[in-house]
Design a protein around this motif. Structure first.
Motif, PDB file in Angstrom:
ATOM      1  N   SER A 152      69.742  -0.132  -3.673  1.00 48.02           N
ATOM      2  CA  SER A 152      68.453  -0.177  -2.987  1.00 48.02           C
ATOM      3  C   SER A 152      67.568  -1.291  -3.536  1.00 48.02           C
ATOM      4  O   SER A 152      66.435  -1.451  -3.100  1.00 48.02           O
ATOM      5  CB  SER A 152      67.722   1.166  -3.133  1.00 48.02           C
ATOM      6  OG  SER A 152      68.475   2.194  -2.539  1.00 48.02           O
ATOM      7  N   GLY A 153      68.072  -2.024  -4.512  1.00 50.36           N
ATOM      8  CA  GLY A 153      67.310  -3.114  -5.106  1.00 50.36           C
ATOM      9  C   GLY A 153      66.324  -2.657  -6.166  1.00 50.36           C
ATOM     10  O   GLY A 153      65.473  -3.425  -6.599  1.00 50.36           O
ATOM     11  N   GLU A 154      66.448  -1.405  -6.595  1.00 49.08           N
ATOM     12  CA  GLU A 154      65.552  -0.880  -7.625  1.00 49.08           C
ATOM     13  C   GLU A 154      66.127  -1.190  -8.997  1.00 49.08           C
ATOM     14  O   GLU A 154      67.314  -0.978  -9.251  1.00 49.08           O
ATOM     15  CB  GLU A 154      65.402   0.635  -7.470  1.00 49.08           C
ATOM     16  CG  GLU A 154      64.788   1.032  -6.149  1.00 49.08           C
ATOM     17  CD  GLU A 154      65.007   2.505  -5.816  1.00 49.08           C
ATOM     18  OE1 GLU A 154      65.978   3.115  -6.312  1.00 49.08           O
ATOM     19  OE2 GLU A 154      64.206   3.030  -5.042  1.00 49.08           O
ATOM     20  N   VAL A 155      65.267  -1.664  -9.885  1.00 53.10           N
ATOM     21  CA  VAL A 155      65.694  -1.980 -11.248  1.00 53.10           C
ATOM     22  C   VAL A 155      65.815  -0.671 -12.019  1.00 53.10           C
ATOM     23  O   VAL A 155      64.856   0.087 -12.132  1.00 53.10           O
ATOM     24  CB  VAL A 155      64.701  -2.934 -11.939  1.00 53.10           C
ATOM     25  CG1 VAL A 155      65.137  -3.216 -13.366  1.00 53.10           C
ATOM     26  CG2 VAL A 155      64.568  -4.231 -11.143  1.00 53.10           C
ATOM     27  N   GLN A 156      66.995  -0.408 -12.539  1.00 54.82           N
ATOM     28  CA  GLN A 156      67.268   0.816 -13.286  1.00 54.82           C
ATOM     29  C   GLN A 156      67.180   0.614 -14.789  1.00 54.82           C
ATOM     30  O   GLN A 156      66.947   1.569 -15.526  1.00 54.82           O
ATOM     31  CB  GLN A 156      68.659   1.341 -12.934  1.00 54.82           C
ATOM     32  CG  GLN A 156      68.810   1.703 -11.483  1.00 54.82           C
ATOM     33  CD  GLN A 156      70.204   2.188 -11.197  1.00 54.82           C
ATOM     34  OE1 GLN A 156      71.178   1.459 -11.389  1.00 54.82           O
ATOM     35  NE2 GLN A 156      70.311   3.418 -10.757  1.00 54.82           N
ATOM     36  N   LEU A 157      67.393  -0.627 -15.246  1.00 51.90           N
ATOM     37  CA  LEU A 157      67.419  -0.881 -16.678  1.00 51.90           C
ATOM     38  C   LEU A 157      67.161  -2.352 -16.949  1.00 51.90           C
ATOM     39  O   LEU A 157      67.679  -3.220 -16.245  1.00 51.90           O
ATOM     40  CB  LEU A 157      68.805  -0.515 -17.251  1.00 51.90           C
ATOM     41  CG  LEU A 157      69.044  -0.791 -18.728  1.00 51.90           C
ATOM     42  CD1 LEU A 157      68.182   0.131 -19.595  1.00 51.90           C
ATOM     43  CD2 LEU A 157      70.506  -0.622 -19.079  1.00 51.90           C
ATOM     44  N   VAL A 158      66.350  -2.610 -17.960  1.00 47.69           N
ATOM     45  CA  VAL A 158      66.195  -3.944 -18.531  1.00 47.69           C
ATOM     46  C   VAL A 158      66.278  -3.737 -20.036  1.00 47.69           C
ATOM     47  O   VAL A 158      65.417  -3.102 -20.629  1.00 47.69           O
ATOM     48  CB  VAL A 158      64.854  -4.600 -18.151  1.00 47.69           C
ATOM     49  CG1 VAL A 158      64.727  -5.974 -18.815  1.00 47.69           C
ATOM     50  CG2 VAL A 158      64.715  -4.732 -16.638  1.00 47.69           C
ATOM     51  N   THR A 159      67.347  -4.237 -20.636  1.00 46.77           N
ATOM     52  CA  THR A 159      67.540  -4.026 -22.066  1.00 46.77           C
ATOM     53  C   THR A 159      66.703  -5.019 -22.872  1.00 46.77           C
ATOM     54  O   THR A 159      66.207  -6.016 -22.337  1.00 46.77           O
ATOM     55  CB  THR A 159      69.020  -4.173 -22.469  1.00 46.77           C
ATOM     56  OG1 THR A 159      69.436  -5.510 -22.197  1.00 46.77           O
ATOM     57  CG2 THR A 159      69.896  -3.171 -21.755  1.00 46.77           C
ATOM     58  N   ASN A 160      66.590  -4.742 -24.172  1.00 49.82           N
ATOM     59  CA  ASN A 160      65.991  -5.695 -25.099  1.00 49.82           C
ATOM     60  C   ASN A 160      66.622  -5.480 -26.470  1.00 49.82           C
ATOM     61  O   ASN A 160      67.405  -4.549 -26.660  1.00 49.82           O
ATOM     62  CB  ASN A 160      64.458  -5.578 -25.124  1.00 49.82           C
ATOM     63  CG  ASN A 160      63.973  -4.266 -25.688  1.00 49.82           C
ATOM     64  OD1 ASN A 160      64.244  -3.919 -26.845  1.00 49.82           O
ATOM     65  ND2 ASN A 160      63.249  -3.498 -24.879  1.00 49.82           N
ATOM     66  N   TRP A 161      66.273  -6.306 -27.417  1.00 46.48           N
ATOM     67  CA  TRP A 161      66.905  -6.265 -28.738  1.00 46.48           C
ATOM     68  C   TRP A 161      66.721  -4.927 -29.434  1.00 46.48           C
ATOM     69  O   TRP A 161      67.540  -4.537 -30.256  1.00 46.48           O
ATOM     70  CB  TRP A 161      66.413  -7.409 -29.621  1.00 46.48           C
ATOM     71  CG  TRP A 161      64.960  -7.293 -30.009  1.00 46.48           C
ATOM     72  CD1 TRP A 161      63.893  -7.811 -29.337  1.00 46.48           C
ATOM     73  CD2 TRP A 161      64.429  -6.616 -31.142  1.00 46.48           C
ATOM     74  NE1 TRP A 161      62.726  -7.486 -29.978  1.00 46.48           N
ATOM     75  CE2 TRP A 161      63.023  -6.753 -31.108  1.00 46.48           C
ATOM     76  CE3 TRP A 161      64.995  -5.907 -32.196  1.00 46.48           C
ATOM     77  CZ2 TRP A 161      62.190  -6.209 -32.070  1.00 46.48           C
ATOM     78  CZ3 TRP A 161      64.148  -5.363 -33.161  1.00 46.48           C
ATOM     79  CH2 TRP A 161      62.769  -5.519 -33.085  1.00 46.48           C
ATOM     80  N   LYS A 162      65.669  -4.197 -29.109  1.00 49.97           N
ATOM     81  CA  LYS A 162      65.418  -2.908 -29.755  1.00 49.97           C
ATOM     82  C   LYS A 162      66.442  -1.846 -29.350  1.00 49.97           C
ATOM     83  O   LYS A 162      66.578  -0.826 -30.017  1.00 49.97           O
ATOM     84  CB  LYS A 162      64.017  -2.404 -29.428  1.00 49.97           C
ATOM     85  CG  LYS A 162      62.919  -3.241 -30.050  1.00 49.97           C
ATOM     86  CD  LYS A 162      61.561  -2.668 -29.679  1.00 49.97           C
ATOM     87  CE  LYS A 162      60.430  -3.471 -30.258  1.00 49.97           C
ATOM     88  NZ  LYS A 162      59.120  -2.891 -29.900  1.00 49.97           N
ATOM     89  N   ASP A 163      67.146  -2.087 -28.255  1.00 48.45           N
ATOM     90  CA  ASP A 163      68.158  -1.130 -27.788  1.00 48.45           C
ATOM     91  C   ASP A 163      69.406  -1.137 -28.658  1.00 48.45           C
ATOM     92  O   ASP A 163      70.196  -0.202 -28.609  1.00 48.45           O
ATOM     93  CB  ASP A 163      68.559  -1.435 -26.344  1.00 48.45           C
ATOM     94  CG  ASP A 163      67.419  -1.229 -25.380  1.00 48.45           C
ATOM     95  OD1 ASP A 163      66.656  -0.259 -25.562  1.00 48.45           O
ATOM     96  OD2 ASP A 163      67.272  -2.045 -24.444  1.00 48.45           O
TER      97      ASP A 163
END
Length: 188
Positions: A152-163
């Protein structure tokens, strides 16, 4: 067997071209498509896969170099559209180096580049992250991010270094992928 490989290659390219045509993407001078946050969402909506995953990459980014092989493994085992998202200026030497680096080991990789802004203020990546990152995730301007979108074009996750719970063992992002990326994806 060779004919099957050629046929699969043609079908793959037709799917890629159809997506890019539907989203009205334009190519950079390095023959890769230019995208912004809305274009990425359009690509996710245009695929027949359950998810699309984008990996932010630059040739000068050391974590990116270490994490690229793990990113490319995902598409082997999961039903995703995967893209390497370059962040350098569209026509820069660094962009060409990044394209060459990715294509050397992954000649079939789908590579896109973040569109340059009209006013070059060095903020295109930072502005993109603010736009693409949903409120429940922290906006951190780091690289080697996994951005997962549903159909659907929805962002489910954006990772970063803290992950990366094993930090400072930052060279291996396997546990991060297993813990928070793969649960969002559908196995082949």
């Amino acid at each position: 067997m060779k004919k099957l490989g050629i046929l699969l290659g043609i079908l793959f390219l037709q799917n890629v071209w159809a997506q890019e045509e539907k989203c009205g993407l334009k190519k950079s001078e390095f023959n890769i498509y230019k995208v912004n946050a809305e274009d990425i969402k359009c690509l996710a909506k245009s695929t027949d896969k359950k998810n699309s995953i984008f990996f932010t990459f630059a040739r000068w980014c050391e974590p990116c170099l270490y994490h690229l092989p793990n990113f490319k493994k995902i598409e082997k085992y999961y039903n995703v559209d995967s893209y390497v998202l370059l962040i350098d200026d569209e026509g820069s030497k660094m962009t060409q180096l990044a394209v060459d680096y990715v294509q050397k080991d992954y000649p079939d990789a789908k590579i896109v580049i973040l569109k340059d802004k009209e006013k070059k203020n060095g903020r295109k990546y930072k502005d993109f992250l603010k736009e693409i990152t949903p409120g429940q995730f922290e906006v951190i301007r780091d690289m080697s991010k996994y951005i997962v979108l549903n159909q659907s074009g929805e962002v489910q996750l954006v990772t970063n270094w803290k992950d990366n719970k094993e930090y400072p063992e930052w060279k291996d992002d396997t546990s991060t992928i297993k813990r928070i990326v793969l649960p969002l994806l559908e196995k082949k």
